[in-house]
Design an enzyme around this catalytic site. Structure first.
Site, PDB file in Angstrom:
ATOM      1  CB  THR A  97     -14.622  30.219  34.613  1.00 45.90           C
ATOM      2  OG1 THR A  97     -13.391  30.651  34.055  1.00 45.90           O
ATOM      3  CG2 THR A  97     -14.361  29.137  35.633  1.00 45.90           C
ATOM      4  CG  ASP A 150     -11.288  32.503  28.075  1.00 44.70           C
ATOM      5  OD1 ASP A 150     -10.808  31.587  28.736  1.00 44.70           O
ATOM      6  OD2 ASP A 150     -11.103  33.721  28.338  1.00 44.70           O
ATOM      7  CB  SER A 151     -14.802  36.909  29.062  1.00 41.44           C
ATOM      8  OG  SER A 151     -13.808  37.098  30.032  1.00 41.44           O
ATOM      9  CB  SER A 152      -9.335  36.589  27.317  1.00 46.41           C
ATOM     10  OG  SER A 152      -9.428  35.228  26.986  1.00 46.41           O
TER      11      SER A 152
HETATM   12  N1  ASN Z   1     -10.883  33.051  31.381  1.00 49.35           N
HETATM   13  C1  ASN Z   1     -12.164  33.062  32.007  1.00 49.35           C
HETATM   14  C2  ASN Z   1     -13.031  34.021  31.214  1.00 49.35           C
HETATM   15  O1  ASN Z   1     -12.955  35.218  31.413  1.00 49.35           O
HETATM   16  C3  ASN Z   1     -12.047  33.496  33.448  1.00 49.35           C
HETATM   17  C4  ASN Z   1     -13.305  33.341  34.270  1.00 49.35           C
HETATM   18  O2  ASN Z   1     -14.412  33.398  33.785  1.00 49.35           O
HETATM   19  N2  ASN Z   1     -13.169  33.172  35.572  1.00 49.35           N
HETATM   20  O3  ASN Z   1     -13.775  33.596  30.355  1.00 49.35           O
END
Ligand code: ASN
Length: 541
Positions: A37, A112-114
């Site tokens: 993010t 996106d880290s997911s």
């Molecule tokens: N979906 C984002 C990620 O993990 C969440 C974040 O960074 N706040 O890349």
């Protein structure tokens, strides 16, 4: 440049101001951008990572750019060792009298880290390894969703780490008006650039956690992370960043920094026990093709339903006999797995390993790390899971460690006595002082910024140097002249000391290489051992 008198400065005054500017010491930090993010921008399909973080988000902000003339920083960008010059920025002078000189190295694919996996972790570890000798510390920008997993994985992948590696991200993008990205990044830069905390850490919402102790606790609050079983390593207040030095882990071996990259995440699983779970369900997971390890999230202090006729215990015991390592961690936020109740006791009798107070993230990545090591057997992995490798679990009380924090009140005396013992080559006395002293002294600095490792680097007794390195003294701290212990040893012509320091991961700092090269003309032998070659290029060994 502003004049002290408010009028435009004359040449002499300009030169004087420039000299003053140049006298401010700098730390070199590499920011590695993986996505998340913090760098995201809106798109028709929702927020997505965007490139150009340094130019778009940092170059225009005075807290991240003091406006000093543009300069380049070398970054090793690939496996071939290709060095690319990156535009760099400097922060204004911090409360600790330094500037942080940094550049951002963006990965080709921002995530996106997911979506990160073991391949992504390996890419981060390699980027740190390739640039290890060029920088004083590293900040990894990463999404928050899987950040606790990445922190845990990296803590095991980076061995004999001697420099800070700080991971951070944000809940709101840097380009949003109200964001947490600015504070999280600035705080991480300050920690990486000032404090010798040689651990993989997570900095978020003004707190620095040990990476493998942290968990994501909130989906949108700015206080997104916590470390329930280990107090923060540091807390930033309006006055300063207070480091809890007693908690900081040190590398305590005479070995170089190195990395392991092949974590086996494809043959491990995680299963959360719930009231009524059937043994057949657990058995089905344990019979997944090629499964080698399972993290079992149990109730309370490590209890699971035993099933009718102990069917659950039997399923688990059979899997362990087939060579699967099963680790017991608690579903609770705090506390440890211990065999106090009968159900927990029967799990442990069946061969389930107590994961003590490890987080699920740490247990899963540690299992993946250990199972991938060459020659690992299920018995050895099971045993190692209950042992602290990087401070990921509470085993027995650890020795406390203290580092300079600007004030040296009651420790000055011990430091002086230690200095004399080193100068006299009195190993026994050195051991006595280091063992008895309440605060560990090895990274404390005297009035000239010399740590005991600096003194030992030129002491007649190599055994003293070896002893101190084995106690976790840092080879990377620099004295007030910017010199590392390695520089001092080479300058004194002490080849044996140089070799020992090199073995322990020491390298010359980029700021001292020019002086070292000049000195090497007179004494090429010892300086070659210190890492100075005739045709000097960036050193990466
Ligand atoms: N979906 C984002 C990620 O993990 C969440 C974040 O960074 N706040 O890349």
């Amino acid at each position: 440049m502003a004049s002290l008198t408010g009028q435009s400065p004359g040449l002499a005054e300009q030169l004087q101001l420039q000299l003053l500017e140049d006298a401010i010491p700098e730390s070199r930090v590499l920011i590695i951008m993986t996505g998340g993010t913090i760098c995201m921008r809106p798109s028709p399909s929702g927020f997505v990572p965007a490139r150009g973080f340094q130019e778009q988000c940092l170059a225009r902000v005075p807290t991240f750019n003091n406006g000093s003339p543009a300069s380049m920083m070398d970054v090793v960008v690939n496996a071939a060792g290709e060095v690319r010059a990156h535009p760099s920025l400097r922060t204004p002078q911090t409360a600790y009298g330094r500037r942080v000189h940094y550049t951002v190295f963006e990965f080709e694919e921002l995530l996106d880290s997911s979506s990160i996996d073991a391949k992504g972790w390996a890419e981060i570890a390699r980027a740190v390894e390739r640039n290890y000798t060029l920088f004083d510390g590293f900040v990894i920008l990463h999404g928050t969703d899987s950040l606790a997993y990445t922190c845990s994985a990296l803590s095991f992948m980076l061995q004999n780490l001697g420099k800070p590696v700080i991971l951070t991200g944000s809940q709101a993008p840097m380009l949003e008006l109200q964001n947490d990205a600015t504070d999280n990044l600035l705080g991480s830069l300050v920690v990486a650039g000032h404090f010798m905390i040689p651990e993989v850490c997570l900095y978020f919402n003004n707190r620095l956690f040990r990476g493998n102790r942290s968990i994501k606790v909130a989906a949108s609050d700015f206080a997104a992370f916590d470390s329930p079983n280990c107090p923060p390593l540091a807390v930033t207040t309006s006055m300063r960043t207070n480091v809890n030095w007693e908690l900081v882990n040190r590398p305590r071996s005479l070995e170089h920094f190195r990395i392991t990259t092949n974590l086996d995440t494809t043959h491990v699983a995680c299963l959360r026990i719930f009231p009524g779970i059937k043994p057949e369900m657990v058995d089905a997971v344990l019979k997944l093709d090629g499964l080698r390890g399972l993290v079992l999230e149990t109730f309370g202090a490590g209890n699971a339903p035993s099933g009718q006729d102990n069917a659950m215990t039997k399923v688990l015991a059979d899997a362990i006999k087939r060579g699967i390592v099963i680790v017991n961690v608690t579903q609770c936020m705090t506390g440890s797995v211990s065999p106090v109740y009968a159900p927990g006791m029967s799990l442990s009798r069946a061969g389930v390993v107590a994961g003590l107070d490890m987080t699920t993230e740490a247990a899963l990545t540690k299992l993946s790390y250990l199972l991938a090591l060459p020659d690992s057997t299920p018995e050895w992995v099971a045993k190692s899971m209950s042992v602290s490798l990087r401070g990921e679990l509470t085993e027995v009380s650890q020795p406390a460690f203290r580092h300079p924090d600007g004030a040296l009140p009651e420790r000055v005396q011990s430091l002086t006595v230690l200095g004399y013992a080193i100068a006299q080559g009195d190993l026994e006395r050195v051991q006595e002082i280091v063992t008895q002293e309440h605060y560990w002294l090895l990274n404390d600095a005297d009035y000239s910024g010399n740590t005991p490792i600096h003194l030992a680097a030129t002491s007649q007794s190599i055994n003293i140097l070896q002893y101190m390195l084995l106690q976790g003294g840092s080879v990377h701290l620099r004295n007030q002249n910017g010199r590392t212990p390695l520089f001092l040893a080479a300058n004194a012509g002490l080849s044996e000391h140089v070799l020992l320091l090199r073995k322990s991961g020491a390298h010359l700092h980029s700021d001292e290489r020019a002086a070292a090269q000049l000195l090497a003309q007179r004494r090429p032998g010892v300086w070659r051992l210190a890492g100075i070659e005739r045709d000097e290029g960036p050193e990466n060994s």
